[in-house]
Write an enzyme that holds these catalytic residues in place. Structure first.
Site, mmCIF file in Angstrom:
data_model
loop_
_atom_site.group_PDB
_atom_site.id
_atom_site.type_symbol
_atom_site.label_atom_id
_atom_site.label_comp_id
_atom_site.label_asym_id
_atom_site.label_seq_id
_atom_site.Cartn_x
_atom_site.Cartn_y
_atom_site.Cartn_z
ATOM 1 N N ASP A 25 43.746 36.516 38.989
ATOM 2 C CA ASP A 25 42.470 35.829 39.090
ATOM 3 C C ASP A 25 42.728 34.434 39.660
ATOM 4 O O ASP A 25 43.876 33.956 39.696
ATOM 5 C CB ASP A 25 41.842 35.741 37.691
ATOM 6 C CG ASP A 25 40.563 34.932 37.674
ATOM 7 O OD1 ASP A 25 39.649 35.262 38.443
ATOM 8 O OD2 ASP A 25 40.495 33.958 36.900
ATOM 9 N N ASP A 27 40.025 31.096 39.722
ATOM 10 C CA ASP A 27 39.495 29.964 38.956
ATOM 11 C C ASP A 27 39.888 30.068 37.483
ATOM 12 O O ASP A 27 39.609 31.063 36.812
ATOM 13 C CB ASP A 27 37.974 29.904 39.063
ATOM 14 C CG ASP A 27 37.518 29.604 40.484
ATOM 15 O OD1 ASP A 27 38.372 29.370 41.349
ATOM 16 O OD2 ASP A 27 36.289 29.622 40.724
ATOM 17 N N ASP A 217 41.819 34.852 32.970
ATOM 18 C CA ASP A 217 41.412 33.966 31.880
ATOM 19 C C ASP A 217 40.063 34.303 31.259
ATOM 20 O O ASP A 217 39.675 33.690 30.261
ATOM 21 C CB ASP A 217 41.335 32.519 32.385
ATOM 22 C CG ASP A 217 40.110 32.293 33.278
ATOM 23 O OD1 ASP A 217 39.978 33.000 34.309
ATOM 24 O OD2 ASP A 217 39.275 31.441 32.930
#
Length: 278
Positions: A25, A27, A217
């Protein structure tokens, strides 16, 4: 650098029998949640490039956003997963200027009852300047973020009861909802995990089976993390993060010790040490 304390020898595989492929991922994971910088991950990124380990960017970002970042990181030869797995950006391929599916999503949203529609503000509801202000992106990056093909991220501004009704209404109309670290995203489906499996199969060569590592996240990363050979949860104090996962009991899922690119770098350096990659 020692092996990360959470990496168990029996779940990480034996070096030489499999080869690494990394799915990440962006961001809040490889990129800092607030600054979008990947500077703290530079040592691990350089090491991945040196050993020709594929790095697959897997994000809610658009192809227009990911293409220049992928090139700047030095992985333009790798495919990328865009808009939460609703599409893939193949290496060396021109960006396709197709927005029909995005237009269909917008039509469905606009057909919702007004009491629900008013609580969802998507990227297309904002000007470029408004989007830049809400995300912290530069104006140029915000323009790329609005260049949607497969999905329409946005903010839910209503209460939880109305949110549940909103999700039910769009689901009846053929849309799926994905919750990321910042935005709620309607799309026609697809997932990072499905794309990850497809790409991992491509990389099964005479070097051996691909050992897929997935880092993320937020909620929209969970399937990818759980279905990887090794899943890595990157903590993100900016939102509620990822709850405990079953794989944490067996060591197939671990948590980085630090948020963002610092945590990403630490885990990746430890993993490459285990693989005896100098």
């Amino acid at each position: 650098m020692p092996l990360d304390h959470q990496l168990r020898q029996d779940t990480v595989s034996a070096p030489g029998l499999q080869h690494l492929i990394i799915f990440t991922d962006l961001d809040g994971t490889l990129l800092d949640h607030h600054t979008y910088s990947h500077a703290q991950a530079t040592p691990a990124l350089e090491r991945l490039r040196r050993h020709d380990i594929p790095l697959i960017l897997a994000s809610s970002k658009t192809a227009a956003e990911i293409a220049p970042l992928r090139e700047a990181l030095g992985f333009a030869h790798c495919p990328a997963i865009v808009e939460n797995g609703a599409g893939m950006l193949e290496p060396g391929r021109e960006l396709e200027d197709t927005a029909e599916r995005h237009g269909e999503i917008r039509q469905i949203l606009d057909q919702l009852p007004a009491k629900l529609r008013k609580h969802f503000q998507g990227f297309s509801d904002w000007s470029v300047d408004q989007l830049a202000e809400r995300t912290g992106l530069t104006r140029a990056d915000a323009e790329n973020a609005r260049n949607r093909q497969f999905s329409e991220p946005g903010l839910w501004l209503g209460n939880e009861a109305d949110r549940a009704e909103f999700v039910a209404e769009v689901s009846v109309r053929g849309l799926q909802i994905t919750q990321g670290g910042r935005f709620l995203t309607p799309s026609f489906g697809g997932s990072k995990a499905r794309c990850m499996r497809e790409i991992a199969v491509r990389h099964a060569t005479d070097r051996g089976q691909a050992f897929a590592v997935a880092l993320g996240d937020a909620e929209n990363d969970v399937d990818m993390i759980e279905q990887a050979d090794l899943g890595v949860i990157i903590p993100n104090p900016a939102h509620r993060g990822i709850p405990p996962l079953a794989g944490e009991a067996t060591g197939s899922v671990i948590r980085a010790g630090n948020p963002g690119p610092a945590g990403w770098n630490s885990v990746m350096m430890g993993l490459m040490d285990h693989w005896e990659l100098d």
